[in-house]
Design a protein around this motif. Structure first.
Motif: not given
Length: 122
Positions: A17, A19, A81
Protein backbone atom coordinates in the motif's frame (compact mmCIF):
# COMPACT_ATOMS: atom_id res chain seq x y z
CA UNK A 1 0.45 32.05 -5.13
CA UNK A 2 -2.04 29.23 -5.02
CA UNK A 3 -0.56 25.83 -5.73
CA UNK A 4 -0.89 22.13 -5.03
CA UNK A 5 1.89 20.01 -3.61
CA UNK A 6 1.82 16.24 -3.74
CA UNK A 7 3.70 13.69 -1.68
CA UNK A 8 3.68 10.01 -0.89
CA UNK A 9 4.70 8.29 -4.10
CA UNK A 10 7.49 5.79 -4.31
CA UNK A 11 8.32 2.16 -4.88
CA UNK A 12 6.03 -0.59 -3.65
CA UNK A 13 5.91 -4.32 -4.15
CA UNK A 14 2.76 -5.96 -5.53
CA UNK A 15 0.14 -6.20 -2.80
CA UNK A 16 1.57 -3.37 -0.75
CA UNK A 17 0.00 0.00 0.00
CA UNK A 18 0.89 3.65 -0.43
CA UNK A 19 -0.87 6.84 0.58
CA UNK A 20 -0.69 9.92 -1.58
CA UNK A 21 -1.34 13.40 -0.22
CA UNK A 22 -2.12 16.64 -2.02
CA UNK A 23 -2.19 19.93 -0.15
CA UNK A 24 -3.35 23.29 -1.45
CA UNK A 25 -1.35 26.34 -0.45
CA UNK A 26 -2.30 29.98 -0.74
CA UNK A 27 -5.50 31.84 -0.01
CA UNK A 28 -8.07 29.12 -0.62
CA UNK A 29 -11.63 30.36 -0.08
CA UNK A 30 -13.62 27.36 -1.27
CA UNK A 31 -12.89 23.90 -2.64
CA UNK A 32 -15.25 22.33 -5.12
CA UNK A 33 -14.34 19.13 -6.89
CA UNK A 34 -11.20 17.20 -6.00
CA UNK A 35 -9.80 14.43 -8.14
CA UNK A 36 -6.89 12.11 -8.63
CA UNK A 37 -5.66 11.19 -12.10
CA UNK A 38 -2.83 9.00 -13.27
CA UNK A 39 -0.77 8.67 -16.40
CA UNK A 40 1.16 5.53 -17.19
CA UNK A 41 4.07 5.56 -19.67
CA UNK A 42 2.77 5.77 -23.21
CA UNK A 43 -0.85 6.14 -22.11
CA UNK A 44 -3.31 8.96 -21.71
CA UNK A 45 -4.09 10.51 -18.37
CA UNK A 46 -7.07 8.82 -16.75
CA UNK A 47 -9.33 9.57 -13.82
CA UNK A 48 -8.72 7.44 -10.74
CA UNK A 49 -11.16 8.87 -8.19
CA UNK A 50 -13.16 12.00 -7.58
CA UNK A 51 -14.99 13.71 -4.74
CA UNK A 52 -17.59 16.20 -5.86
CA UNK A 53 -18.49 19.34 -3.97
CA UNK A 54 -21.56 17.59 -2.56
CA UNK A 55 -19.42 14.75 -1.25
CA UNK A 56 -20.33 12.19 -3.90
CA UNK A 57 -17.42 9.87 -4.63
CA UNK A 58 -16.70 8.08 -7.87
CA UNK A 59 -13.98 5.59 -8.71
CA UNK A 60 -12.65 4.20 -11.93
CA UNK A 61 -13.42 0.52 -12.27
CA UNK A 62 -9.79 -0.42 -11.69
CA UNK A 63 -9.80 1.53 -8.42
CA UNK A 64 -12.98 0.17 -6.89
CA UNK A 65 -12.32 -1.92 -3.80
CA UNK A 66 -8.60 -1.10 -3.74
CA UNK A 67 -8.22 2.68 -3.65
CA UNK A 68 -9.87 5.23 -1.38
CA UNK A 69 -10.08 8.98 -1.83
CA UNK A 70 -10.62 11.31 1.07
CA UNK A 71 -10.72 15.07 1.38
CA UNK A 72 -10.17 17.27 4.38
CA UNK A 73 -11.39 20.74 3.53
CA UNK A 74 -10.28 22.15 6.88
CA UNK A 75 -6.70 21.27 5.89
CA UNK A 76 -7.15 21.94 2.15
CA UNK A 77 -5.85 18.45 1.57
CA UNK A 78 -6.92 15.36 -0.30
CA UNK A 79 -5.60 11.85 0.03
CA UNK A 80 -5.53 8.74 -2.08
CA UNK A 81 -5.00 5.45 -0.30
CA UNK A 82 -3.64 2.82 -2.68
CA UNK A 83 -4.06 -0.76 -1.47
CA UNK A 84 -3.34 -4.13 -3.07
CA UNK A 85 -1.10 -2.45 -5.60
CA UNK A 86 -0.45 -4.12 -8.92
CA UNK A 87 2.34 -3.55 -11.46
CA UNK A 88 -0.23 -2.00 -13.79
CA UNK A 89 -0.82 0.73 -11.20
CA UNK A 90 2.62 2.10 -12.04
CA UNK A 91 2.07 5.69 -13.16
CA UNK A 92 2.51 9.32 -12.30
CA UNK A 93 -0.40 10.32 -10.10
CA UNK A 94 -1.76 13.87 -10.28
CA UNK A 95 -4.18 15.65 -7.99
CA UNK A 96 -6.64 18.21 -9.28
CA UNK A 97 -8.74 20.71 -7.36
CA UNK A 98 -11.33 23.21 -8.50
CA UNK A 99 -11.19 26.12 -6.07
CA UNK A 100 -12.03 29.73 -5.50
CA UNK A 101 -8.87 31.38 -4.32
CA UNK A 102 -7.03 34.65 -4.15
CA UNK A 103 -7.56 38.12 -2.75
CA UNK A 104 -10.93 39.72 -2.19
CA UNK A 105 -13.76 37.52 -3.44
CA UNK A 106 -11.22 35.33 -5.17
CA UNK A 107 -11.55 33.70 -8.55
CA UNK A 108 -12.30 30.25 -9.80
CA UNK A 109 -9.19 28.24 -10.59
CA UNK A 110 -8.41 24.70 -11.58
CA UNK A 111 -5.20 23.55 -9.99
CA UNK A 112 -2.94 20.61 -10.77
CA UNK A 113 -0.26 19.05 -8.65
CA UNK A 114 3.21 18.40 -10.00
CA UNK A 115 2.67 14.65 -10.07
CA UNK A 116 4.11 11.91 -7.91
CA UNK A 117 5.51 8.68 -9.31
CA UNK A 118 4.20 5.36 -8.06
CA UNK A 119 6.18 2.33 -9.14
CA UNK A 120 4.91 -1.15 -8.35
CA UNK A 121 7.49 -3.83 -8.92
CA UNK A 122 8.92 -6.90 -7.24
Amino acid sequence: QVRLEESGGGLAQPGESLRLSCAAFGKILSIYSTDWYRQAPGKQRELVAAVAANGNINYADFAKGRFAIRRNDAENTIYLQLNSLKPEDTAVYYCNMSVVAGSGWGRYQELWGQGTLVTVSS
